[in-house]
Design a protein around this motif. Structure first.
Motif, PDB file in Angstrom:
ATOM      1  N   PRO A 189       0.867  -1.270  -0.156  1.00 39.34           N
ATOM      2  CA  PRO A 189      -0.032  -0.009  -0.033  1.00 39.34           C
ATOM      3  C   PRO A 189       0.871   1.392   0.055  1.00 39.34           C
ATOM      4  O   PRO A 189       1.931   1.502   0.513  1.00 39.34           O
ATOM      5  N   SER A 191       2.937   4.254   0.812  1.00 36.69           N
ATOM      6  CA  SER A 191       3.246   4.791   2.117  1.00 36.69           C
ATOM      7  C   SER A 191       4.884   5.257   1.750  1.00 36.69           C
ATOM      8  O   SER A 191       5.430   4.941   1.060  1.00 36.69           O
ATOM      9  N   ASN A 214      -2.002   4.453   4.972  1.00 32.25           N
ATOM     10  CA  ASN A 214      -3.268   4.353   4.970  1.00 32.25           C
ATOM     11  C   ASN A 214      -4.098   5.461   4.406  1.00 32.25           C
ATOM     12  O   ASN A 214      -4.966   5.847   5.168  1.00 32.25           O
ATOM     13  N   GLY A 215      -3.219   6.471   3.506  1.00 29.90           N
ATOM     14  CA  GLY A 215      -4.205   7.533   3.157  1.00 29.90           C
ATOM     15  C   GLY A 215      -3.919   8.716   4.019  1.00 29.90           C
ATOM     16  O   GLY A 215      -4.535   9.690   3.735  1.00 29.90           O
ATOM     17  N   LYS A 216      -3.090   8.588   5.149  1.00 27.29           N
ATOM     18  CA  LYS A 216      -3.001   9.724   6.083  1.00 27.29           C
ATOM     19  C   LYS A 216      -1.498  10.391   6.153  1.00 27.29           C
ATOM     20  O   LYS A 216      -0.590   9.451   6.047  1.00 27.29           O
ATOM     21  N   ASP A 239      -2.989  15.189   4.987  1.00 23.80           N
ATOM     22  CA  ASP A 239      -3.429  14.018   4.369  1.00 23.80           C
ATOM     23  C   ASP A 239      -3.020  14.150   2.727  1.00 23.80           C
ATOM     24  O   ASP A 239      -2.469  13.645   2.131  1.00 23.80           O
ATOM     25  N   TYR A 261      -4.129   2.971  -8.568  1.00 21.04           N
ATOM     26  CA  TYR A 261      -4.366   4.153  -7.450  1.00 21.04           C
ATOM     27  C   TYR A 261      -4.175   5.356  -8.400  1.00 21.04           C
ATOM     28  O   TYR A 261      -4.349   6.566  -7.673  1.00 21.04           O
ATOM     29  N   TYR A 278      -6.330   7.312  -2.436  1.00 20.48           N
ATOM     30  CA  TYR A 278      -5.988   6.219  -1.438  1.00 20.48           C
ATOM     31  C   TYR A 278      -6.683   6.243  -0.308  1.00 20.48           C
ATOM     32  O   TYR A 278      -6.417   7.267   0.268  1.00 20.48           O
ATOM     33  N   ASN A 279      -7.550   5.387   0.191  1.00 22.29           N
ATOM     34  CA  ASN A 279      -8.081   5.401   1.302  1.00 22.29           C
ATOM     35  C   ASN A 279      -8.768   6.571   1.668  1.00 22.29           C
ATOM     36  O   ASN A 279      -8.833   7.200   2.895  1.00 22.29           O
ATOM     37  N   GLY A 280      -9.588   7.336   0.789  1.00 22.01           N
ATOM     38  CA  GLY A 280     -10.407   8.376   1.017  1.00 22.01           C
ATOM     39  C   GLY A 280      -9.629   9.811   0.934  1.00 22.01           C
ATOM     40  O   GLY A 280     -10.384  10.840   0.932  1.00 22.01           O
TER      41      GLY A 280
END
Length: 366
Positions: A189, A191, A214-216, A239, A261, A278-280
């Motif tokens: 993922p 990162s 994690n998208g953050k 983010d 993505y 990614y992840n919102g």
């Protein structure tokens, strides 16, 4: 600072050792006129040994070295109180040593945090992203992959690199601060984890850590590894900005351009817009290439700050030179700038010193 601390601790250790000599009449120690019993002399020796052991354990990076320096300081202070009239100024040394010890402990805690976060991030790096065929990408991106040496068989899951940097913290700043950094990326993922050490002056070290996972995004900067200067997380603007940074930096692992993505849109023969979700979290930026297909620059409207009134400013990462790393032609001298009030402010100059792929564990931690 480390050298000064070592010298102070060694001097303090020698003084306590002299107290032991006085107690057993091995020599005359005129600095202390009051008598020292043999029982007390054993504690003076113990204190001296504790200071030396703490230095050795610190150099060996033993996790619990701080227990020994704390015991040494406490023992030392009790002994000083017992001969207060002669030894009261030793309290100043204990206070200074305590401060140095506290800063060293904070630095260790920061390092442990970096190590732990990186281990967690890399533990999931064996996952593979769904990838688009190269033929479906816009022509400028296809040309980039061809120029860098990426083909359909290229698999880059992780990246490790080291950097030398020159940084300006404010637009009005004249001098550049020197810094060193290292960074890990995971293609999927998506990162990254970036750790930097910078000296604003010879006695004021700064450590920082940025990460995207994690998208953050998170940003943390500490003076002396202890005093928070920046600590931002759970912020949608950070983010997005951190995701855009990841997007720009795939220029060091361009095979990620195929990952699903990222959506691409051709703008002209030498540029393509990339939108990453990614992840919102979603971010957009434009890749620009030279006539040969080399990465030239990345531009994006990116949040300049993280506060409630933060606005997006034009952010540019420009490649100044390319060279081969692990068989791929990549940018290695770069600079980053913000467009502020119609003035271009270059705040970062960066050299990539070392780069390697598919690293599965911590090679180093700053």
């Amino acid at each position: 600072m480390k050298t000064v601390a070592y010298l102070l601790i060694l001097v303090h250790s020698v003084i306590h050792f002299m107290g032991f000599f006085k107690a057993f009449n091995f020599l005359e120690f005129k600095a202390i006129t009051q008598p020292i019993s043999k029982t007390s002399g054993i504690f003076w020796l113990t204190c001296s040994v504790l200071f030396v052991i703490s230095l050795i354990l610190f150099e060996l990076q033993f996790k619990y070295w701080w227990i020994f320096i704390l015991l040494a300081i406490i023992t030392s202070q009790v002994l000083i109180i017992s001969v207060w009239q002669d030894a009261k100024f030793g309290t100043i040394l204990n206070v200074i040593i305590f401060i140095f010890g506290l800063l060293a402990f904070s630095d260790q805690q920061f390092t442990d945090m970096v190590r732990s976060e990186r281990a967690s991030m890399l533990s999931g790096s064996d996952q593979k992203a769904k990838q688009n065929p190269i033929s479906t990408l816009p022509e400028p991106v296809q040309k980039l992959l061809e120029k860098t040496g990426v083909d359909s068989s290229t698999e880059i899951q992780t990246v490790y690199l080291t950097q030398s940097a020159q940084i300006k913290m404010k637009p009005e700043q004249d001098d550049w601060y020197s810094a060193t950094a290292d960074q890990y990326y995971v293609s999927y993922p998506p990162s990254f984890h970036w750790s930097i050490e910078m000296k604003m002056n010879p006695v004021m070290p700064v450590r920082g850590r940025d990460k995207f996972e994690n998208g953050k995004g998170e940003m943390q900067i500490k003076l002396f590894s202890a005093i928070p200067v920046v600590n931002v997380q759970d912020n949608s603007k950070v983010d997005e900005a951190t995701l855009q940074r990841f997007l720009a930096e795939i220029s060091w692992f361009p095979s990620a351009a195929r990952n699903e993505y990222i959506n691409w849109e051709k703008l002209d023969d030498r540029s393509a817009r990339a939108t990453m979700t990614y992840n919102g979290t979603t971010g957009t930026g434009t890749f620009h290439f030279d006539n040969e297909g080399n990465f030239e620059k990345f531009t994006a409207m990116r949040y300049y700050e993280s506060g409630e009134n933060a606005e997006k400013k034009r952010w540019t990462v420009k490649a100044l030179a390319h060279k081969e790393f692990n068989g791929f032609i990549l940018p290695y001298i770069l600079e980053a700038s913000w467009l502020l009030d119609d003035d271009e402010w270059t705040w970062l100059k960066l050299d990539i010193d070392h780069l390697e792929y598919n690293v599965k564990s911590n090679k180093k931690h700053k």
